[in-house]
Design a protein around this motif. Structure first.
Motif, PDB file in Angstrom:
ATOM      1  N   ASN A 153     -17.119 -17.646   3.937  1.00 49.01           N
ATOM      2  CA  ASN A 153     -17.104 -16.214   3.708  1.00 49.01           C
ATOM      3  C   ASN A 153     -15.671 -14.525   4.755  1.00 49.01           C
ATOM      4  OD1 ASN A 153     -19.911 -16.308   2.047  1.00 49.01           O
ATOM      5  ND2 ASN A 153     -20.044 -17.643   4.194  1.00 49.01           N
ATOM      6  N   ASP A 154     -16.759 -13.647   3.493  1.00 51.25           N
ATOM      7  CA  ASP A 154     -14.985 -12.720   4.159  1.00 51.25           C
ATOM      8  C   ASP A 154     -15.777 -12.299   5.665  1.00 51.25           C
ATOM      9  OD1 ASP A 154     -12.680 -12.514   2.561  1.00 51.25           O
ATOM     10  OD2 ASP A 154     -14.614 -12.688   0.891  1.00 51.25           O
ATOM     11  N   ARG A 155     -17.132 -12.148   5.178  1.00 50.90           N
ATOM     12  CA  ARG A 155     -18.121 -11.089   6.126  1.00 50.90           C
ATOM     13  C   ARG A 155     -19.081 -12.165   6.356  1.00 50.90           C
ATOM     14  NH1 ARG A 155     -13.970  -8.927   6.722  1.00 50.90           N
ATOM     15  NH2 ARG A 155     -13.970  -6.609   7.478  1.00 50.90           N
ATOM     16  N   LEU A 156     -19.713 -12.044   7.450  1.00 48.80           N
ATOM     17  CA  LEU A 156     -21.490 -12.431   7.665  1.00 48.80           C
ATOM     18  C   LEU A 156     -22.475 -11.250   7.945  1.00 48.80           C
ATOM     19  CD1 LEU A 156     -20.625 -15.773  10.123  1.00 48.80           C
ATOM     20  CD2 LEU A 156     -20.893 -15.270   7.563  1.00 48.80           C
ATOM     21  N   VAL A 157     -23.799 -11.292   7.909  1.00 49.19           N
ATOM     22  CA  VAL A 157     -24.756 -10.368   8.595  1.00 49.19           C
ATOM     23  C   VAL A 157     -25.663 -11.119   9.055  1.00 49.19           C
ATOM     24  CG1 VAL A 157     -26.035  -8.980   6.636  1.00 49.19           C
ATOM     25  CG2 VAL A 157     -24.025  -9.212   5.884  1.00 49.19           C
ATOM     26  N   PHE A 158     -25.772 -10.283  10.168  1.00 54.00           N
ATOM     27  CA  PHE A 158     -26.592 -10.811  11.080  1.00 54.00           C
ATOM     28  C   PHE A 158     -28.069 -10.027  11.379  1.00 54.00           C
ATOM     29  CE2 PHE A 158     -22.311 -12.087  12.271  1.00 54.00           C
ATOM     30  CZ  PHE A 158     -22.304 -13.497  12.697  1.00 54.00           C
ATOM     31  N   ILE A 159     -29.010 -10.468  10.804  1.00 51.18           N
ATOM     32  CA  ILE A 159     -30.288  -9.783  10.924  1.00 51.18           C
ATOM     33  C   ILE A 159     -31.009  -9.560  12.170  1.00 51.18           C
ATOM     34  CG2 ILE A 159     -31.756 -10.913   9.143  1.00 51.18           C
ATOM     35  CD1 ILE A 159     -33.500 -12.365  10.955  1.00 51.18           C
ATOM     36  N   THR A 160     -30.149 -10.404  13.254  1.00 45.82           N
ATOM     37  CA  THR A 160     -30.813  -9.531  14.933  1.00 45.82           C
ATOM     38  C   THR A 160     -28.947 -10.033  15.238  1.00 45.82           C
ATOM     39  OG1 THR A 160     -31.415 -11.232  16.377  1.00 45.82           O
ATOM     40  CG2 THR A 160     -33.367  -9.652  14.802  1.00 45.82           C
ATOM     41  N   GLU A 161     -29.269  -9.531  16.757  1.00 44.81           N
ATOM     42  CA  GLU A 161     -27.955  -9.848  18.112  1.00 44.81           C
ATOM     43  C   GLU A 161     -27.921 -11.286  17.759  1.00 44.81           C
ATOM     44  OE1 GLU A 161     -28.952  -5.146  18.205  1.00 44.81           O
ATOM     45  OE2 GLU A 161     -30.041  -7.841  18.188  1.00 44.81           O
ATOM     46  N   GLY A 172     -17.054 -20.501  19.213  1.00 46.10           N
ATOM     47  CA  GLY A 172     -16.133 -20.077  20.594  1.00 46.10           C
ATOM     48  C   GLY A 172     -15.603 -19.063  20.029  1.00 46.10           C
ATOM     49  N   ARG A 173     -15.620 -18.352  19.331  1.00 43.96           N
ATOM     50  CA  ARG A 173     -14.955 -17.677  19.286  1.00 43.96           C
ATOM     51  C   ARG A 173     -15.723 -16.594  18.293  1.00 43.96           C
ATOM     52  NH1 ARG A 173     -13.960 -17.948  13.913  1.00 43.96           N
ATOM     53  NH2 ARG A 173     -13.461 -20.169  12.591  1.00 43.96           N
ATOM     54  N   SER A 174     -15.661 -14.895  18.329  1.00 44.90           N
ATOM     55  CA  SER A 174     -16.600 -13.865  17.372  1.00 44.90           C
ATOM     56  C   SER A 174     -15.786 -14.281  15.977  1.00 44.90           C
ATOM     57  CB  SER A 174     -15.305 -12.113  17.844  1.00 44.90           C
ATOM     58  OG  SER A 174     -13.987 -13.124  17.248  1.00 44.90           O
ATOM     59  N   ALA A 175     -17.386 -13.445  15.471  1.00 44.23           N
ATOM     60  CA  ALA A 175     -17.342 -13.847  13.720  1.00 44.23           C
ATOM     61  C   ALA A 175     -16.826 -12.635  12.959  1.00 44.23           C
ATOM     62  CB  ALA A 175     -18.027 -14.430  13.259  1.00 44.23           C
ATOM     63  N   MET A 176     -16.228 -12.166  12.017  1.00 42.50           N
ATOM     64  CA  MET A 176     -16.064 -10.917  11.232  1.00 42.50           C
ATOM     65  C   MET A 176     -17.548 -11.458  10.743  1.00 42.50           C
ATOM     66  SD  MET A 176     -13.157  -9.846  12.019  1.00 42.50           S
ATOM     67  CE  MET A 176     -13.184  -8.493  10.413  1.00 42.50           C
ATOM     68  N   GLY A 177     -18.485  -9.779  10.694  1.00 50.47           N
ATOM     69  CA  GLY A 177     -19.590  -9.253  10.209  1.00 50.47           C
ATOM     70  C   GLY A 177     -20.446  -8.308  11.098  1.00 50.47           C
ATOM     71  N   ASP A 178     -21.124  -7.620  10.780  1.00 48.50           N
ATOM     72  CA  ASP A 178     -22.086  -7.345  11.158  1.00 48.50           C
ATOM     73  C   ASP A 178     -23.793  -7.404  11.459  1.00 48.50           C
ATOM     74  OD1 ASP A 178     -20.090  -4.901  10.865  1.00 48.50           O
ATOM     75  OD2 ASP A 178     -20.130  -5.556   9.350  1.00 48.50           O
ATOM     76  N   VAL A 179     -24.437  -6.896  13.010  1.00 44.90           N
ATOM     77  CA  VAL A 179     -25.546  -7.263  13.216  1.00 44.90           C
ATOM     78  C   VAL A 179     -25.871  -5.793  11.937  1.00 44.90           C
ATOM     79  CG1 VAL A 179     -27.359  -7.051  14.603  1.00 44.90           C
ATOM     80  CG2 VAL A 179     -25.544  -8.459  14.700  1.00 44.90           C
ATOM     81  N   ILE A 180     -26.785  -6.131  11.264  1.00 48.12           N
ATOM     82  CA  ILE A 180     -28.119  -6.084  10.301  1.00 48.12           C
ATOM     83  C   ILE A 180     -29.139  -5.631  10.611  1.00 48.12           C
ATOM     84  CG2 ILE A 180     -28.085  -4.113   8.446  1.00 48.12           C
ATOM     85  CD1 ILE A 180     -25.259  -4.639   7.278  1.00 48.12           C
ATOM     86  N   TYR A 181     -30.237  -5.005  10.715  1.00 48.68           N
ATOM     87  CA  TYR A 181     -31.834  -5.343  10.908  1.00 48.68           C
ATOM     88  C   TYR A 181     -32.172  -5.179   9.448  1.00 48.68           C
ATOM     89  CZ  TYR A 181     -31.151  -4.486  15.884  1.00 48.68           C
ATOM     90  OH  TYR A 181     -30.609  -3.814  17.422  1.00 48.68           O
ATOM     91  N   ASN A 182     -33.110  -6.058   9.107  1.00 48.87           N
ATOM     92  CA  ASN A 182     -34.141  -5.902   8.344  1.00 48.87           C
ATOM     93  C   ASN A 182     -34.299  -4.661   7.879  1.00 48.87           C
ATOM     94  OD1 ASN A 182     -33.394  -9.065   6.569  1.00 48.87           O
ATOM     95  ND2 ASN A 182     -34.596  -9.918   8.258  1.00 48.87           N
ATOM     96  N   VAL A 183     -34.394  -4.380   6.890  1.00 48.65           N
ATOM     97  CA  VAL A 183     -35.186  -3.176   6.148  1.00 48.65           C
ATOM     98  C   VAL A 183     -37.342  -3.610   6.473  1.00 48.65           C
ATOM     99  CG1 VAL A 183     -35.751  -1.604   4.013  1.00 48.65           C
ATOM    100  CG2 VAL A 183     -33.526  -2.217   4.261  1.00 48.65           C
ATOM    101  N   ALA A 184     -37.840  -2.963   6.666  1.00 47.02           N
ATOM    102  CA  ALA A 184     -39.357  -2.814   7.100  1.00 47.02           C
ATOM    103  C   ALA A 184     -39.738  -1.616   6.994  1.00 47.02           C
ATOM    104  CB  ALA A 184     -39.305  -3.362   8.151  1.00 47.02           C
TER     105      ALA A 184
END
Length: 401
Positions: A153-161, A172-184
């Protein structure tokens, strides 16, 4: 600018939190920003919702899924089965590749689709993104899965930290992506209460999840027993979800499972059936929330941030759960977050909320405000659309290099 064309692959069809979260994200996208097509692994209530907002939704029951598990033996069996399914799904693979050609990006709505993402990555040049929604087990299989997800994947989306830290710890390293909380979003309009929930003075505590050992729903029966021991049987636990018992369970739960029973049978065997209302699957959980005073999640996984928690807080209900991450549940502010499970402590909190109904309302108002700020629909949808655009741009640069 033309709308970004996105193919979204969903592991189910509206019965669980991941599916509802994807729907809410797409529903809140800015007009003209994204043109989406959704494939669901199961038919379910979300398909009609997509159709109502003009998003085509197809059921692809053959879509293979697999997530790493804590036990090595179950991983070996599960991965062997998933690979076997992939090899024989010739028509599905052909249809999927044709759909990919129509889009700019493929979004996998759950890490359980990582094998499919890895297979697709080798067969097209479009961008791919994946939602990381669970804490992948820290074992050999989990580390292998994380590497495959990162590579495909080019980016990963994490629901929390938490999911991000867990995956990066295994990489063992950082990943390309963002923390985006779920819409509620808060329940809109005048939501009618679920007709099966009695309109009486009892304190009502909602539990919103399908049964699984790690979710700890059976612990609510222990809480009910603790209340009954204090001669307080006037609390009603309203359970929405499939309560079928399966998998390897301990003690009496295993015996009931072998007999084809459900958690309702376990409550009856323990003498607290009168304190529970088991509704089965509920397509509109907000109808349960509006009829209840609080939400409980006695998880065994130290993960107080699931969709059920967010929806409860968004509906203005204090939530009782277990863990240390207090971004959403903060003790004495939006609910009660216990460092560890204890049936008597749970019972104490329930009785406190019953004795002081005003406390529950105050916590609920703070909960609603917190979720409105952190899980705002348009804002989080813009975040997701921005991540998708970044992934497409990154893929374009890679092709041009």
């Amino acid at each position: 600018m033309n709308a970004l064309r996105v193919l979204c692959l969903d592991i189910e069809g509206g019965f669980g939190g991941s599916s509802r979260s994807l729907y809410e994200s797409l529903r809140h996208m800015e007009p003209g920003a994204v043109t989406a097509e959704v494939w669901c692994r199961r038919d379910g209530p979300v398909r009609a919702r997509y159709e109502a907002i003009g998003i085509p939704c197809r059921v692809a029951a053959e879509m293979p899924r697999m997530n790493s598990l804590p036990r090595a033996s179950r991983n070996l069996f599960g991965y062997a089965r998933a690979v076997r399914e992939m090899l024989r799904l010739k028509d599905f693979r052909a249809a999927l590749l044709a759909a990919v050609e129509r889009c700019d990006l493929v979004h996998f709505n759950h890490e359980g689709l990582f094998l499919l993402a890895a297979w697709l990555r080798k067969r097209h040049a479009k961008a791919q993104t994946m939602h990381v929604r669970t804490m992948i087990p820290r074992n050999t299989f989990g580390r292998w899965q994380c590497r495959r997800m990162d590579a495909a994947n080019d980016r990963l989306v994490f629901i929390t930290e938490n999911e991000r830290a867990n995956l990066e710890g295994m990489l063992g390293r950082s990943a390309m992506g963002d923390v985006i909380y779920n819409v509620a979003p808060a329940p809109g309009g005048a939501v009618p209460p679920h007709p099966a929930i009695p309109d009486d003075a009892r304190l009502k505590v909602a539990v919103l999840a399908n049964y699984a050992w790690h979710r700890g729903i059976d612990r609510m029966i222990d809480v009910a027993e603790a209340l009954a021991a204090r001669k307080r049987r006037d609390i009603l636990f309203v359970v929405a979800g499939d309560m079928a018992l399966s998998g390897r369970l301990p003690g009496a739960l295993a015996q009931i499972a072998r007999a084809g029973g459900t958690l309702a049978d376990h409550a009856a065997a323990r003498g607290v059936a009168d304190m529970f209302l088991f509704l089965g699957h509920v397509a509109a959980p907000e109808s349960v929330l509006v009829a209840c005073d609080a939400v409980a999640k006695p998880t065994r996984e130290d993960n107080p941030w699931g969709r059920d928690i967010l929806e409860g807080l968004a509906a203005g209900k204090p939530v009782i759960s277990i863990g240390r991450y207090d971004r959403f549940i903060e003790t004495g502010v939006t609910g009660f977050l216990l460092p560890e499970y204890g049936a008597d402590v749970f019972a104490d909190i329930v009785l406190w909320l019953d004795a002081d109904r005003g406390l529950g309302r105050r916590l609920g108002e703070a909960a609603k405000a917190r979720i409105a700020a952190l899980c705002d629909g348009p804002a989080r949808a813009r975040d997701l659309a921005a991540t998708w655009c970044e992934a497409v741009a990154a893929r374009a640069q890679r092709r041009a290099a």
